[in-house]
Design an enzyme around this catalytic site. Structure first.
Site, PDB file in Angstrom:
ATOM      1  N   ASP A 186       0.832  -1.187   0.000  1.00 50.53           N
ATOM      2  CA  ASP A 186       0.000   0.000   0.000  1.00 50.53           C
ATOM      3  C   ASP A 186       0.882   1.259   0.000  1.00 50.53           C
ATOM      4  O   ASP A 186       1.934   1.279   0.631  1.00 50.53           O
ATOM      5  CB  ASP A 186      -0.867  -0.041   1.279  1.00 50.53           C
ATOM      6  CG  ASP A 186      -1.791   1.137   1.397  1.00 50.53           C
ATOM      7  OD1 ASP A 186      -2.572   1.365   0.470  1.00 50.53           O
ATOM      8  OD2 ASP A 186      -1.720   1.847   2.428  1.00 50.53           O
ATOM      9  N   GLU A 216       1.309  -0.425  -5.178  1.00 53.96           N
ATOM     10  CA  GLU A 216       0.376   0.640  -5.501  1.00 53.96           C
ATOM     11  C   GLU A 216       1.175   1.896  -5.801  1.00 53.96           C
ATOM     12  O   GLU A 216       1.593   2.611  -4.894  1.00 53.96           O
ATOM     13  CB  GLU A 216      -0.583   0.905  -4.323  1.00 53.96           C
ATOM     14  CG  GLU A 216      -1.624   1.942  -4.679  1.00 53.96           C
ATOM     15  CD  GLU A 216      -2.289   2.590  -3.471  1.00 53.96           C
ATOM     16  OE1 GLU A 216      -3.406   3.091  -3.625  1.00 53.96           O
ATOM     17  OE2 GLU A 216      -1.702   2.618  -2.379  1.00 53.96           O
TER      18      GLU A 216
END
Ligand SMILES: [Ca+2]
Length: 441
Positions: A186, A216
């Protein structure tokens, strides 16, 4: 390789409390195997006080409602027995406010104080984040300010401190040792200040680790490419958006440009997806629901090089409009059958978009060969039989405003793909393309 992103709370319940959990996931393996899924990406499963779980309070235990370490291991084993890999969402850019490290730091423990980022005299306390103008520095009652790029509940970890790096490396090794097959990192572009530092960070962090590593990096092409080389897989926000934009606008141009920018000639695998938890669902893309356009988007997804990734429920055409601050609205319970009262059904919230008897459930759509689910399953089967497409090269044969023809080829195989983005029938090289349909020859 085909991926599937799961919000555990909404997927499948294993103990009749309506909240999705590890035991439920274990019972969902047969469905995922039937779809032909190769790996699942589980959104955060660690202890956390939020519904989304991106603010972890303990990386060594799981959300109580999701289950115990033993149940987690049993679930892993069930997935592995069916040949499906498990990738965990790992939000290590920050911790939750209530993480013991931050709580100790607040109480003045000098060791843990240095795990976080504190304002000094030169800090611009009014600094704003680039994407929505929210404040980055957050005050404490004693006058100190700490950095929290994702808000006051998520204090940023200090990666200038080698001890933080070592802690996270230790965590990753522990999870891999447990049998986890990889991670979706993330906020991966925010670990360090510059692109160069960030790339170096990940290169060092991932060195000697083996697994599926998704990052990400929601950014421009250069930044994605530079990280791609390190991770091997890259979530392709660019093309994932442009598939939908092209289909909804019935104009191939944005899609062609995006393929040239974000798919062609990469030294990593672009991971192309239907939608995810940070945006409106495929079926609720601008302009609203259109069965033909949802199906065409899915056909395009499965006929592009890279890894197709489906957000849970997009294979059913589940609806959902992303909105702030109530971002859980888009995470409706996955409908297993029409009355949504069957064992395994989650019901932790009333479905905002996909209620009972809306003709959207797995049970209902499986019986109907014309359903979105049946359509998706046909393309998944096609992709399963043509795994070489993951690393195929692509050559455009025709770029028209309303239709598009390209050749996919590898060392041994070659296919021609025809996409008709218009509502009219198109004939090209003797191949008849029905309105909003894809043909493969
Ligand atoms: Ca449960």
């Amino acid at each position: 390789m085909i991926g599937y992103q799961i919000y555990v709370r909404s997927f499948r319940d294993g103990n009749l409390d309506g909240v999705g959990d590890f035991r439920g996931l274990k019972n969902a393996v047969s469905y995922l195997k039937e779809l032909g899924i190769d790996f699942v990406w589980l959104m955060p499963v660690f202890s956390s006080i939020s519904f989304h779980g991106y603010d972890v309070v303990d990386f060594y235990s799981f959300k109580a409602e999701y289950g115990s370490v033993r149940e987690f291991k049993e679930m892993l084993e069930a997935f592995h027995d069916s040949g499906i890999k498990v990738v965990l969402d790992l939000p290590i850019h920050h911790t939750g406010f209530l993480h013991t490290w931050f709580q100790k730091a607040l109480k003045g423990d000098p060791h843990y104080r240095d795990y976080y980022v504190w304002a000094n005299k030169e800090t611009d306390l009014d600094e704003r984040r680039e994407w929505d103008g929210e404040k980055i520095w957050h005050p404490l009652e004693d006058g100190r300010f700490y950095r929290g790029l994702f808000g006051p509940f998520s204090p940023d970890l200090n990666y200038d401190n080698p001890q933080v790096f070592d802690e996270m490396k230790k965590l990753v090794l522990h999870l891999l040792d447990m049998g986890v097959d990889g991670f979706r990192f993330d906020a991966a572009k925010h670990m360090r200040d510059t692109i160069e530092q960030n790339v170096r960070f990940w290169k060092y962090f991932l060195s000697d680790l083996k697994g599926i590593f998704l990052a990400e990096i929601w950014a421009e092409a250069r930044m994605v490419d530079e990280h791609g080389r390190i991770f091997g897989y890259m979530l392709n926000f660019d093309t994932s958006h442009c598939i939908k934009e092209a289909v909804w606008k019935e104009n191939t141009r944005v899609l062609i440009e995006s393929i040239e920018r974000a798919v062609v000639g990469k030294d990593y695998l672009p991971v192309n997806f239907t939608s995810n938890h940070d945006m409106s669902r495929l079926a609720s893309f601008e302009g609203g629901f259109s069965k033909e356009k949802i199906e065409l988007s899915i056909s395009i997804l499965f006929t592009l090089p890279g890894v197709p990734l489906v957000f849970y429920g997009d294979e059913l055409g589940m609806k959902g409009v992303y909105q702030k601050p109530n971002t859980e609205v888009v995470l409706d319970p996955f409908p297993w059958n029409e009355n949504m009262c069957v064992e395994g059904q989650t019901f932790w919230k009333w479905p905002a978009y996909n209620g009972p008897f809306s003709g959207i459930s797995v049970e209902y759509q499986k019986r109907n060969p014309d359903s979105i689910l049946s359509h998706t399953m046909r393309w998944m089967r096609f992709r399963k039989e043509n795994q070489w497409i993951d690393r195929a090269k692509i050559e455009f044969l025709r770029k028209e405003e309303k239709f598009l023809v390209y050749r996919l080829y590898g060392d041994q195989y070659s296919l021609k793909v025809f996409h008709n983005l218009s509502g009219e029938e198109v004939v090209f090289e003797g191949v008849k393309m029905k309105p909003y349909k894809t043909e493969v020859v």
